[in-house]
Design a protein around this motif. Structure first.
Motif, PDB file in Angstrom:
ATOM      1  N   HIS A 120      -4.797 -11.451 -20.968  1.00 57.28           N
ATOM      2  CA  HIS A 120      -5.088 -10.288 -21.801  1.00 57.28           C
ATOM      3  C   HIS A 120      -6.159  -9.465 -21.106  1.00 57.28           C
ATOM      4  N   SER A 121      -6.078  -8.176 -21.269  1.00 56.96           N
ATOM      5  CA  SER A 121      -7.052  -7.280 -20.669  1.00 56.96           C
ATOM      6  C   SER A 121      -7.351  -6.161 -21.651  1.00 56.96           C
ATOM      7  N   PRO A 122      -8.608  -5.739 -21.729  1.00 56.94           N
ATOM      8  CA  PRO A 122      -8.934  -4.625 -22.625  1.00 56.94           C
ATOM      9  C   PRO A 122      -8.516  -3.277 -22.045  1.00 56.94           C
ATOM     10  N   TRP A 123      -8.043  -3.253 -20.809  1.00 53.44           N
ATOM     11  CA  TRP A 123      -7.642  -2.005 -20.170  1.00 53.44           C
ATOM     12  C   TRP A 123      -6.307  -2.191 -19.481  1.00 53.44           C
ATOM     13  N   LEU A 124      -5.712  -1.072 -19.091  1.00 52.72           N
ATOM     14  CA  LEU A 124      -4.443  -1.073 -18.369  1.00 52.72           C
ATOM     15  C   LEU A 124      -4.711  -0.836 -16.891  1.00 52.72           C
ATOM     16  N   TYR A 125      -3.748  -1.183 -16.076  1.00 53.45           N
ATOM     17  CA  TYR A 125      -3.912  -1.121 -14.617  1.00 53.45           C
ATOM     18  C   TYR A 125      -3.025  -0.031 -14.010  1.00 53.45           C
ATOM     19  N   ASP A 126      -3.505   0.524 -12.892  1.00 54.19           N
ATOM     20  CA  ASP A 126      -2.692   1.463 -12.118  1.00 54.19           C
ATOM     21  C   ASP A 126      -1.486   0.750 -11.519  1.00 54.19           C
ATOM     22  N   ALA A 127      -1.684  -0.503 -11.118  1.00 56.52           N
ATOM     23  CA  ALA A 127      -0.572  -1.304 -10.594  1.00 56.52           C
ATOM     24  C   ALA A 127      -0.808  -2.765 -10.925  1.00 56.52           C
ATOM     25  N   VAL A 128       0.266  -3.427 -11.327  1.00 59.29           N
ATOM     26  CA  VAL A 128       0.263  -4.867 -11.568  1.00 59.29           C
ATOM     27  C   VAL A 128       1.185  -5.481 -10.532  1.00 59.29           C
ATOM     28  N   LEU A 129       0.656  -6.443  -9.773  1.00 55.07           N
ATOM     29  CA  LEU A 129       1.399  -7.082  -8.689  1.00 55.07           C
ATOM     30  C   LEU A 129       1.577  -8.556  -9.011  1.00 55.07           C
ATOM     31  N   CYS A 130       2.789  -9.032  -8.925  1.00 53.13           N
ATOM     32  CA  CYS A 130       3.062 -10.448  -9.185  1.00 53.13           C
ATOM     33  C   CYS A 130       3.984 -10.939  -8.069  1.00 53.13           C
ATOM     34  N   LEU A 131       3.372 -11.509  -7.048  1.00 43.93           N
ATOM     35  CA  LEU A 131       4.116 -11.885  -5.849  1.00 43.93           C
ATOM     36  C   LEU A 131       4.391 -13.378  -5.805  1.00 43.93           C
ATOM     37  N   LEU A 178       0.829  -1.207   0.000  1.00 43.43           N
ATOM     38  CA  LEU A 178       0.000   0.000   0.000  1.00 43.43           C
ATOM     39  C   LEU A 178       0.865   1.259   0.000  1.00 43.43           C
ATOM     40  N   ARG A 179       2.019   1.208   0.671  1.00 41.66           N
ATOM     41  CA  ARG A 179       2.940   2.353   0.611  1.00 41.66           C
ATOM     42  C   ARG A 179       3.499   2.513  -0.799  1.00 41.66           C
ATOM     43  N   ILE A 180       3.780   1.399  -1.466  1.00 42.50           N
ATOM     44  CA  ILE A 180       4.366   1.445  -2.810  1.00 42.50           C
ATOM     45  C   ILE A 180       3.364   1.958  -3.843  1.00 42.50           C
ATOM     46  N   ILE A 181       2.161   1.404  -3.836  1.00 44.58           N
ATOM     47  CA  ILE A 181       1.203   1.776  -4.888  1.00 44.58           C
ATOM     48  C   ILE A 181       0.473   3.075  -4.600  1.00 44.58           C
ATOM     49  N   GLY A 182       0.516   3.531  -3.363  1.00 45.13           N
ATOM     50  CA  GLY A 182      -0.094   4.803  -3.014  1.00 45.13           C
ATOM     51  C   GLY A 182      -1.567   4.668  -2.676  1.00 45.13           C
ATOM     52  N   ASP A 183      -2.137   5.765  -2.299  1.00 44.49           N
ATOM     53  CA  ASP A 183      -3.527   5.821  -1.881  1.00 44.49           C
ATOM     54  C   ASP A 183      -4.406   6.066  -3.098  1.00 44.49           C
ATOM     55  N   LEU A 215       0.542   4.296 -18.218  1.00 50.67           N
ATOM     56  CA  LEU A 215       1.548   5.341 -18.068  1.00 50.67           C
ATOM     57  C   LEU A 215       1.480   5.899 -16.646  1.00 50.67           C
ATOM     58  N   THR A 216       2.597   6.016 -15.998  1.00 52.26           N
ATOM     59  CA  THR A 216       2.800   6.410 -14.588  1.00 52.26           C
ATOM     60  C   THR A 216       2.382   5.317 -13.603  1.00 52.26           C
ATOM     61  N   GLY A 217       1.928   4.175 -14.102  1.00 49.10           N
ATOM     62  CA  GLY A 217       1.549   3.081 -13.221  1.00 49.10           C
ATOM     63  C   GLY A 217       2.766   2.315 -12.711  1.00 49.10           C
ATOM     64  N   THR A 218       2.493   1.305 -11.888  1.00 47.97           N
ATOM     65  CA  THR A 218       3.531   0.584 -11.156  1.00 47.97           C
ATOM     66  C   THR A 218       3.458  -0.908 -11.418  1.00 47.97           C
ATOM     67  N   LEU A 219       4.622  -1.521 -11.569  1.00 48.83           N
ATOM     68  CA  LEU A 219       4.751  -2.970 -11.622  1.00 48.83           C
ATOM     69  C   LEU A 219       5.562  -3.400 -10.412  1.00 48.83           C
ATOM     70  N   VAL A 220       5.024  -4.351  -9.646  1.00 51.08           N
ATOM     71  CA  VAL A 220       5.718  -4.861  -8.457  1.00 51.08           C
ATOM     72  C   VAL A 220       5.878  -6.364  -8.612  1.00 51.08           C
ATOM     73  N   VAL A 221       7.126  -6.832  -8.552  1.00 49.06           N
ATOM     74  CA  VAL A 221       7.420  -8.259  -8.622  1.00 49.06           C
ATOM     75  C   VAL A 221       8.298  -8.630  -7.434  1.00 49.06           C
TER      76      VAL A 221
END
Length: 200
Positions: free
Chosen positions: A102-113, A35-40, A138-144
């Motif tokens: 596949h997704s028709p939209w993009l995500y604010d954050a993609v998490l792959c733990l 939650l700190r990484i992806i923001g509020d 664009l400006t989104g976050t990927l967390v692995v």
């Protein structure tokens, strides 16, 4: 005294406690760090749109949904996804492999733990990582998750912990900026979050 640590088999990627209380603490610490990484949320009533790739039992996806976010989650195990759907809790679940989602939209954050380190090396791993990056807006976050190591470290299951530079070599040409490593800091666990942001 001789140092024998180099010859020991490394611990599992995540030190999963063997008691329910320990597991709850680990998951709570990881959720707080994420939650700190992806923001509020950008504003009240405007949740982030998140993807939990390789969601397993759905614990993280449900926790993020309870925080007010919209969550898509998928796993390659149909039985795991059936259990997640039975639990409910807000996320939309699907059965898919990392490389085929596949997704028709993009995500604010993609998490792959706890998933990519177990994918065999070579083309399968790079394809999965590239697919995940393609889903970040664009400006989104990927967390692995992995460890922050300078060279491959072998594991019992023959899938090495990959160097940070290997993630960067794949992702930076795709417009992802490396924002650093955030260790879990739980009971000596060396694993943590590699964080990337899409800048183009």
């Amino acid at each position: 005294m001789a140092d024998h640590t180099a010859s020991r088999t490394p611990a599992p990627l995540v030190v999963e406690p063997d008691d329910e209380g320990g597991r709850e603490m680990l998951h709570a610490l990881r959720l707080a760090a994420l939650l700190r990484i992806i923001g509020d949320r950008p504003a009240a009533g405007e949740p982030l749109f998140l993807l939990d790739a390789g969601c397993g039992d759905g614990r993280l996806a449900r926790a993020l949904a309870r925080c007010g976010h919209r969550v898509d989650a998928f796993d390659s195990d149909p039985e795991a996804v059936d259990r997640c759907r039975a639990e409910g809790g807000g996320p939309r679940y699907a059965v898919a492999d990392l490389a085929e989602w596949h997704s028709p939209w993009l995500y604010d954050a993609v998490l792959c733990l706890d998933v990519l380190p177990r994918v065999p090396g070579g083309a399968a791993w790079e394809t999965a990582l590239t697919r995940l990056a393609s889903l970040v807006r664009l400006t989104g976050t990927l967390v692995v998750t992995d460890e922050d190591v300078p060279a491959p470290v072998p594991r019992d299951d023959d899938a090495p912990r990959r160097p940070t530079a290997t993630y960067r070599a794949v992702l930076e040409p795709l417009g992802m900026r490396y924002d650093g490593f955030a260790p879990y800091g739980f009971q000596g666990d060396r694993a943590g979050f590699h964080v990337f942001a899409r800048i183009r």
